[in-house]
Design a protein around this motif. Structure first.
Motif, PDB file in Angstrom:
ATOM      1  N   SER A 285       0.839  -1.212   0.000  1.00  0.00           N
ATOM      2  CA  SER A 285       0.000   0.000   0.000  1.00  0.00           C
ATOM      3  C   SER A 285       0.869   1.255   0.000  1.00  0.00           C
ATOM      4  O   SER A 285       2.073   1.197   0.234  1.00  0.00           O
ATOM      5  N   ASP A 286       0.218   2.382  -0.222  1.00  0.00           N
ATOM      6  CA  ASP A 286       0.926   3.676  -0.186  1.00  0.00           C
ATOM      7  C   ASP A 286       1.349   4.042   1.232  1.00  0.00           C
ATOM      8  O   ASP A 286       2.123   4.979   1.426  1.00  0.00           O
ATOM      9  N   SER A 287       0.830   3.347   2.217  1.00  0.00           N
ATOM     10  CA  SER A 287       1.214   3.632   3.606  1.00  0.00           C
ATOM     11  C   SER A 287       2.642   3.186   3.900  1.00  0.00           C
ATOM     12  O   SER A 287       3.270   3.660   4.845  1.00  0.00           O
ATOM     13  N   SER A 288       3.148   2.259   3.089  1.00  0.00           N
ATOM     14  CA  SER A 288       4.491   1.738   3.344  1.00  0.00           C
ATOM     15  C   SER A 288       5.543   2.644   2.720  1.00  0.00           C
ATOM     16  O   SER A 288       5.467   2.965   1.527  1.00  0.00           O
ATOM     17  N   ILE A 289       6.538   3.020   3.519  1.00  0.00           N
ATOM     18  CA  ILE A 289       7.633   3.853   2.998  1.00  0.00           C
ATOM     19  C   ILE A 289       8.969   3.108   3.114  1.00  0.00           C
ATOM     20  O   ILE A 289      10.036   3.711   3.169  1.00  0.00           O
ATOM     21  N   VAL A 290       8.890   1.770   3.122  1.00  0.00           N
ATOM     22  CA  VAL A 290      10.104   0.981   3.364  1.00  0.00           C
ATOM     23  C   VAL A 290      11.135   1.093   2.233  1.00  0.00           C
ATOM     24  O   VAL A 290      12.345   0.999   2.477  1.00  0.00           O
ATOM     25  N   ILE A 291      10.656   1.296   1.006  1.00  0.00           N
ATOM     26  CA  ILE A 291      11.602   1.366  -0.129  1.00  0.00           C
ATOM     27  C   ILE A 291      12.360   2.691  -0.083  1.00  0.00           C
ATOM     28  O   ILE A 291      13.584   2.726  -0.267  1.00  0.00           O
ATOM     29  N   GLU A 292      11.629   3.760   0.195  1.00  0.00           N
ATOM     30  CA  GLU A 292      12.309   5.062   0.351  1.00  0.00           C
ATOM     31  C   GLU A 292      13.245   5.050   1.552  1.00  0.00           C
ATOM     32  O   GLU A 292      14.313   5.657   1.536  1.00  0.00           O
ATOM     33  N   GLN A 293      12.804   4.386   2.612  1.00  0.00           N
ATOM     34  CA  GLN A 293      13.624   4.253   3.823  1.00  0.00           C
ATOM     35  C   GLN A 293      14.949   3.568   3.450  1.00  0.00           C
ATOM     36  O   GLN A 293      16.026   4.035   3.838  1.00  0.00           O
ATOM     37  N   ALA A 294      14.871   2.493   2.678  1.00  0.00           N
ATOM     38  CA  ALA A 294      16.097   1.787   2.271  1.00  0.00           C
ATOM     39  C   ALA A 294      16.963   2.673   1.372  1.00  0.00           C
ATOM     40  O   ALA A 294      18.199   2.621   1.449  1.00  0.00           O
ATOM     41  N   ASN A 295      16.340   3.482   0.545  1.00  0.00           N
ATOM     42  CA  ASN A 295      17.105   4.413  -0.303  1.00  0.00           C
ATOM     43  C   ASN A 295      17.908   5.379   0.562  1.00  0.00           C
ATOM     44  O   ASN A 295      19.051   5.720   0.246  1.00  0.00           O
ATOM     45  N   ASN A 296      17.327   5.788   1.656  1.00  0.00           N
ATOM     46  CA  ASN A 296      18.013   6.755   2.539  1.00  0.00           C
ATOM     47  C   ASN A 296      19.234   6.178   3.231  1.00  0.00           C
ATOM     48  O   ASN A 296      20.041   6.926   3.795  1.00  0.00           O
ATOM     49  N   ARG A 297      19.390   4.847   3.180  1.00  0.00           N
ATOM     50  CA  ARG A 297      20.602   4.251   3.760  1.00  0.00           C
ATOM     51  C   ARG A 297      21.851   4.848   3.110  1.00  0.00           C
ATOM     52  O   ARG A 297      22.870   5.055   3.760  1.00  0.00           O
ATOM     53  N   THR A 298      21.768   5.104   1.799  1.00  0.00           N
ATOM     54  CA  THR A 298      22.928   5.658   1.085  1.00  0.00           C
ATOM     55  C   THR A 298      23.327   7.020   1.659  1.00  0.00           C
ATOM     56  O   THR A 298      24.516   7.275   1.899  1.00  0.00           O
ATOM     57  N   TYR A 299      22.347   7.878   1.897  1.00  0.00           N
ATOM     58  CA  TYR A 299      22.674   9.260   2.288  1.00  0.00           C
ATOM     59  C   TYR A 299      23.086   9.348   3.763  1.00  0.00           C
ATOM     60  O   TYR A 299      23.911  10.193   4.117  1.00  0.00           O
ATOM     61  N   ALA A 300      22.539   8.462   4.564  1.00  0.00           N
ATOM     62  CA  ALA A 300      22.999   8.399   5.964  1.00  0.00           C
ATOM     63  C   ALA A 300      24.463   7.941   5.999  1.00  0.00           C
ATOM     64  O   ALA A 300      25.305   8.547   6.668  1.00  0.00           O
ATOM     65  N   ALA A 301      24.765   6.897   5.251  1.00  0.00           N
ATOM     66  CA  ALA A 301      26.152   6.386   5.215  1.00  0.00           C
ATOM     67  C   ALA A 301      27.083   7.431   4.602  1.00  0.00           C
ATOM     68  O   ALA A 301      28.213   7.629   5.076  1.00  0.00           O
ATOM     69  N   GLN A 302      26.587   8.116   3.570  1.00  0.00           N
ATOM     70  CA  GLN A 302      27.424   9.124   2.907  1.00  0.00           C
ATOM     71  C   GLN A 302      27.761  10.271   3.858  1.00  0.00           C
ATOM     72  O   GLN A 302      28.888  10.774   3.872  1.00  0.00           O
ATOM     73  N   LEU A 303      26.795  10.657   4.658  1.00  0.00           N
ATOM     74  CA  LEU A 303      27.046  11.737   5.619  1.00  0.00           C
ATOM     75  C   LEU A 303      28.102  11.302   6.651  1.00  0.00           C
ATOM     76  O   LEU A 303      29.019  12.062   6.977  1.00  0.00           O
ATOM     77  N   VAL A 304      27.972  10.088   7.132  1.00  0.00           N
ATOM     78  CA  VAL A 304      28.940   9.575   8.124  1.00  0.00           C
ATOM     79  C   VAL A 304      30.341   9.513   7.516  1.00  0.00           C
ATOM     80  O   VAL A 304      31.319   9.984   8.116  1.00  0.00           O
ATOM     81  N   LEU A 305      30.455   8.970   6.314  1.00  0.00           N
ATOM     82  CA  LEU A 305      31.775   8.877   5.656  1.00  0.00           C
ATOM     83  C   LEU A 305      32.343  10.266   5.391  1.00  0.00           C
ATOM     84  O   LEU A 305      33.536  10.503   5.586  1.00  0.00           O
ATOM     85  N   LYS A 306      31.475  11.186   4.980  1.00  0.00           N
ATOM     86  CA  LYS A 306      31.938  12.567   4.707  1.00  0.00           C
ATOM     87  C   LYS A 306      32.520  13.180   5.982  1.00  0.00           C
ATOM     88  O   LYS A 306      33.601  13.766   5.959  1.00  0.00           O
ATOM     89  N   LYS A 307      31.809  13.025   7.082  1.00  0.00           N
ATOM     90  CA  LYS A 307      32.296  13.613   8.348  1.00  0.00           C
ATOM     91  C   LYS A 307      33.631  12.988   8.756  1.00  0.00           C
ATOM     92  O   LYS A 307      34.526  13.677   9.243  1.00  0.00           O
ATOM     93  N   LEU A 308      33.762  11.671   8.566  1.00  0.00           N
ATOM     94  CA  LEU A 308      35.018  11.004   8.941  1.00  0.00           C
ATOM     95  C   LEU A 308      36.157  11.438   8.004  1.00  0.00           C
ATOM     96  O   LEU A 308      37.271  11.703   8.457  1.00  0.00           O
ATOM     97  N   LEU A 309      35.874  11.517   6.703  1.00  0.00           N
ATOM     98  CA  LEU A 309      36.900  11.953   5.741  1.00  0.00           C
ATOM     99  C   LEU A 309      37.380  13.367   6.047  1.00  0.00           C
ATOM    100  O   LEU A 309      38.576  13.673   5.946  1.00  0.00           O
ATOM    101  N   GLU A 310      36.463  14.244   6.440  1.00  0.00           N
ATOM    102  CA  GLU A 310      36.823  15.630   6.739  1.00  0.00           C
ATOM    103  C   GLU A 310      37.715  15.726   7.969  1.00  0.00           C
ATOM    104  O   GLU A 310      38.366  16.736   8.203  1.00  0.00           O
ATOM    105  N   ASN A 311      37.731  14.645   8.753  1.00  0.00           N
ATOM    106  CA  ASN A 311      38.480  14.646  10.019  1.00  0.00           C
ATOM    107  C   ASN A 311      39.803  13.869   9.911  1.00  0.00           C
ATOM    108  O   ASN A 311      40.542  13.783  10.893  1.00  0.00           O
ATOM    109  N   ILE A 312      40.045  13.265   8.748  1.00  0.00           N
ATOM    110  CA  ILE A 312      41.272  12.458   8.598  1.00  0.00           C
ATOM    111  C   ILE A 312      42.471  13.387   8.371  1.00  0.00           C
ATOM    112  O   ILE A 312      42.400  14.297   7.563  1.00  0.00           O
TER     113      ILE A 312
END
Ligand code: CP
Length: 312
Positions: A285-312
């Motif tokens: 159903s349209d109530s489920s946002i699990v696919i978009e949620q999984a898509n956001n895994r990329t941007y959460a990980a990207q933010l974490v890697l960006k912060k760590l890279l900026e600190n290396i």
């Protein structure tokens, strides 16, 4: 930030969410940041989303990801100090982490709990050993007690889909055939406690999470009562914390149905067992946002890697 191993590493979750949204709008903006830098992904356990989204995040930053399935492909690793290694383990974490640090600028690790030895699981032996013996930043891709990349993803997803200030968010246990870890539920709880939401947890008796993590969060043992006026229902199974690692209830009445969900959005970290955890009518159903949620895994990980890279 030296490592990202817990939701507690997030200083201001609202700022992080805005930064993740900016990365999502323009994923390649920082393509030069990770040039000539290597991300090592070490998996002691299976994965689909974490494995692919974290590699994608690294590629979006211009990094070179290299992946190893440690269980099965690498030498059996020893984590205890002073062991006479005449058993199944062939390499100590002291050497392994130091060696991998020479090949990688950041190391990401997935290592699930035993679910039989509470003290060992709560000591976060694997993640802490990598932090101790590696000389580069460590990212937690799901450890014994936490899944902070997922928790950050979930906070981002709720922020994107909220239609009012202070939405009501329910974390609901649902049945499963196997004993599952507490990591996702723990990190989701910690993330929601940092956000401006009305957050409650629903689970059957015997399934209360670690009280050191749930703190003051209201816990309902009546799912219907908890779901009243919910804007988001985040569903996850976890094994008993009290009767550690045991399946003490598989009551199918706790499965998420369209009727129970009402107008709330449905979230789950995936993978999910259809018609055990949640019925088809919800996921389809349209109530489920699990696919978009999984898509956001990329941007959460990207933010974490960006912060760590900026600190290396
Ligand atoms: N949600 C999640 O971590 O998915 P995987 O186990 O497939 O990586």
């Amino acid at each position: 930030m030296k490592h990202y191993t817990s939701i507690n590493n997030i200083d201001n979750i609202e700022d992080w969410i805005e930064d993740a949204k900016a990365l999502k709008t323009n994923p390649l903006k920082h393509i030069d940041l990770g040039k000539n830098k290597t991300l090592g992904l070490l998996f002691f356990n299976s994965s689909l989303r974490t494995r692919l989204s974290t590699q994608k995040a690294a590629l979006n930053l211009g990094m070179n990801p290299i992946v190893m399935n440690v269980s099965g492909d690498a030498w059996g690793l020893e984590f205890e100090d002073g062991t006479v290694m005449n058993g199944n383990t062939a390499e100590h974490i002291k050497e392994a982490a130091a060696v991998v640090s020479q090949y990688c600028d950041i190391i990401a690790v997935r290592a699930f709990p035993t679910l039989t030895d509470k003290a060992k699981d709560e000591s976060e032996q694997v993640m802490n050993a990598f932090m101790e013996y590696a000389s580069v930043p460590i990212v937690n891709m799901e450890s014994a007690t936490g899944h902070p990349l997922q928790g950050l993803t979930d906070a981002l997803t709720i922020s994107e889909h909220a239609t009012k200030a202070k939405p009501k968010v329910v974390l609901s246990w649902a049945p499963h055939i196997k004993p599952l870890p507490h990591a996702v539920a723990n990190s989701f709880t910690q993330a929601m406690q940092k956000m401006d939401v009305e957050f409650v947890i629903a689970n059957p008796e015997g399934y209360d999470l670690n009280p050191e993590i749930t703190g003051d969060t209201p816990i309902y043992h009546n799912q219907e009562e908890a779901f009243k006026d919910a804007d988001f229902v985040y569903t996850k199974n976890w094994s008993s914390y009290e009767d550690y690692g045991k399946v003490v209830n598989t009551d199918p009445n706790w499965m998420i149905t369209k009727e129970k969900l009402g107008n709330a959005k449905f979230m789950h970290c995936l993978p999910v067992r259809r018609n055990v955890v949640v019925e088809d009518a919800v996921l389809d159903s349209d109530s489920s946002i699990v696919i978009e949620q999984a898509n956001n895994r990329t941007y959460a990980a990207q933010l974490v890697l960006k912060k760590l890279l900026e600190n290396i």
